[in-house]
Write an enzyme that holds these catalytic residues in place. Structure first.
Site, PDB file in Angstrom:
ATOM      1  N   ASP A 154       0.810  -1.214   0.000  1.00 25.59           N
ATOM      2  CA  ASP A 154       0.000   0.000   0.000  1.00 25.59           C
ATOM      3  C   ASP A 154       0.846   1.268   0.000  1.00 25.59           C
ATOM      4  OD1 ASP A 154       0.900  -0.506   2.597  1.00 25.59           O
ATOM      5  OD2 ASP A 154      -1.064  -1.098   3.307  1.00 25.59           O
TER       6      ASP A 154
ATOM      7  N   ASN B 258      -7.375  -3.606  14.403  1.00 30.31           N
ATOM      8  CA  ASN B 258      -8.743  -3.940  14.004  1.00 30.31           C
ATOM      9  C   ASN B 258      -8.778  -5.116  13.028  1.00 30.31           C
ATOM     10  OD1 ASN B 258      -7.724  -2.879  11.672  1.00 30.31           O
ATOM     11  ND2 ASN B 258      -9.147  -1.147  11.539  1.00 30.31           N
TER      12      ASN B 258
ATOM     13  N   HIS C 243      -7.035  -5.402  10.203  1.00 30.34           N
ATOM     14  CA  HIS C 243      -6.827  -5.112   8.777  1.00 30.34           C
ATOM     15  C   HIS C 243      -5.517  -5.736   8.273  1.00 30.34           C
ATOM     16  CE1 HIS C 243      -4.641  -0.971   9.539  1.00 30.34           C
ATOM     17  NE2 HIS C 243      -3.757  -1.933   9.437  1.00 30.34           N
TER      18      HIS C 243
ATOM     19  N   GLU D 292      -9.712  -2.452   5.507  1.00 29.54           N
ATOM     20  CA  GLU D 292     -10.306  -2.213   6.815  1.00 29.54           C
ATOM     21  C   GLU D 292     -11.555  -3.081   7.008  1.00 29.54           C
ATOM     22  OE1 GLU D 292      -8.506  -0.641   8.702  1.00 29.54           O
ATOM     23  OE2 GLU D 292      -7.936   1.369   8.076  1.00 29.54           O
TER      24      GLU D 292
HETATM   25  C1  F6R Z   1       1.516  -1.567   6.099  1.00 28.29           C
HETATM   26  C2  F6R Z   1       0.192  -2.187   6.177  1.00 28.29           C
HETATM   27  C3  F6R Z   1      -0.565  -2.264   7.461  1.00 28.29           C
HETATM   28  C4  F6R Z   1       0.316  -2.534   8.682  1.00 28.29           C
HETATM   29  C5  F6R Z   1      -0.521  -2.550   9.940  1.00 28.29           C
HETATM   30  C6  F6R Z   1       0.333  -2.733  11.186  1.00 28.29           C
HETATM   31  O1  F6R Z   1       2.028  -1.663   4.795  1.00 28.29           O
HETATM   32  O2  F6R Z   1      -0.315  -2.606   5.192  1.00 28.29           O
HETATM   33  O3  F6R Z   1      -1.528  -3.299   7.354  1.00 28.29           O
HETATM   34  O4  F6R Z   1       0.971  -3.747   8.509  1.00 28.29           O
HETATM   35  O5  F6R Z   1      -1.241  -1.363  10.055  1.00 28.29           O
HETATM   36  O6  F6R Z   1       1.148  -1.616  11.350  1.00 28.29           O
HETATM   37  P1  F6R Z   1       2.293  -1.588  12.449  1.00 28.29           P
HETATM   38  O7  F6R Z   1       3.297  -2.610  12.032  1.00 28.29           O
HETATM   39  O8  F6R Z   1       2.860  -0.203  12.405  1.00 28.29           O
HETATM   40  O9  F6R Z   1       1.644  -1.930  13.748  1.00 28.29           O
END
Ligand code: F6R
Length: 254
Positions: free
Chosen positions: A67, A136, A138, A143
């Protein structure tokens, strides 16, 4: 589903890096899907160390990131392109033309998303997709209430995600509210998936992803249907799993 429990963040990074390195050793021209955020930072450091020690040939890999924030240019220090450059690409031998992230400054989102999917397809599909997980549930920026059928698309970030991401930005107003993300269908198309999680705040999402019902409300639960998923979990993130140890998954500490 394979579950590997690491005693701390550092060990999680090491174990995940070893899995990615094995993939590159077995198939030097692998297509690797990368994630950003705090969770994989240690893993990138371990990969760089392996590269510097001469144990890893990264010169033939192709990469696709999950992303990118909408309306952040690739040279913005908060962008995921910048993150990848700082934490991995600038330290290893890699053909930059074979590294890909969605382009948040694109003029036509539909076209950008279609083009991103085409590039993945033309590269032969993703061999190994690295994932983190949101509090959550995701994956990528898919989401809760995601459409399981979606491929790369524009997403509106959840309030919970915006708050979690705020730590990387000077103020709440600066945190992007939209992103371009691979869809669940894109992620599920990867031949192998490696999900990493660290910290007690991820424990509930991890538990639900593994043992809960498969539902768009918990996007990571779809991984139960993927034939080759490995989770590398720091022990706090795995803390709710032991009560049901061995029931539906093979859990083991390494
Ligand atoms: C990042 C992504 C998100 C993160 C997730 C966890 O490329 O796609 O799904 O992996 O938000 O983020 P952290 O590792 O910062 O807790």
């Amino acid at each position: 589903m394979r579950i590997i429990i690491a005693k701390d963040y550092k060990e999680m990074g090491k174990k995940a890096a070893n899995i990615i390195a094995s993939q590159m050793i077995l198939k030097p021209e692998s297509v690797i899907g990368f994630a950003t955020g705090e969770t994989p930072l240690g893993m990138y450091k371990e990969l760089v160390d392996l590269y510097k020690a001469g144990s890893l040939d990264t010169s033939k890999i192709t990469t696709f990131n999950l992303d990118e924030y909408y309306r952040l240019s690739h040279d913005n220090p908060q962008s995921y392109a910048y993150y990848m450059h700082e934490n991995l690409f600038k330290h290893i031998h890699i053909e930059l033309s074979r590294t890909h992230l969605p382009y948040g400054m694109c003029e036509d989102i539909e076209e950008e998303c279609t083009h991103y999917e085409e590039k993945i397809k033309n590269a032969g599909g993703i061999d190994l997709q690295v994932l983190g997980i949101g509090r959550n549930g995701h994956i990528g920026f898919n989401e809760p209430d995601v459409k399981f059928e979606a491929r790369t698309h524009m997403v509106e970030l959840d309030q919970d995600t915006i708050e979690a991401n705020a730590r990387f930005f000077p103020s709440m107003e600066d945190v992007p509210k939209q992103a371009i993300s691979m869809g669940i269908k894109t992620i599920m198309g990867a031949r192998k998936i490696l999900l990493m999680a660290s910290g007690a705040e991820k424990a509930r999402a991890i538990y639900d992803a593994i043992y809960g019902k498969i539902t768009p409300e918990l996007p990571a639960s779809i991984l139960q249907l993927h034939p080759d998923v490995t989770m590398v979990l720091e022990k706090e993130a795995a803390s709710l799993l032991t009560i049901v140890q061995g029931k539906q998954t093979r859990e083991f500490a390494v």
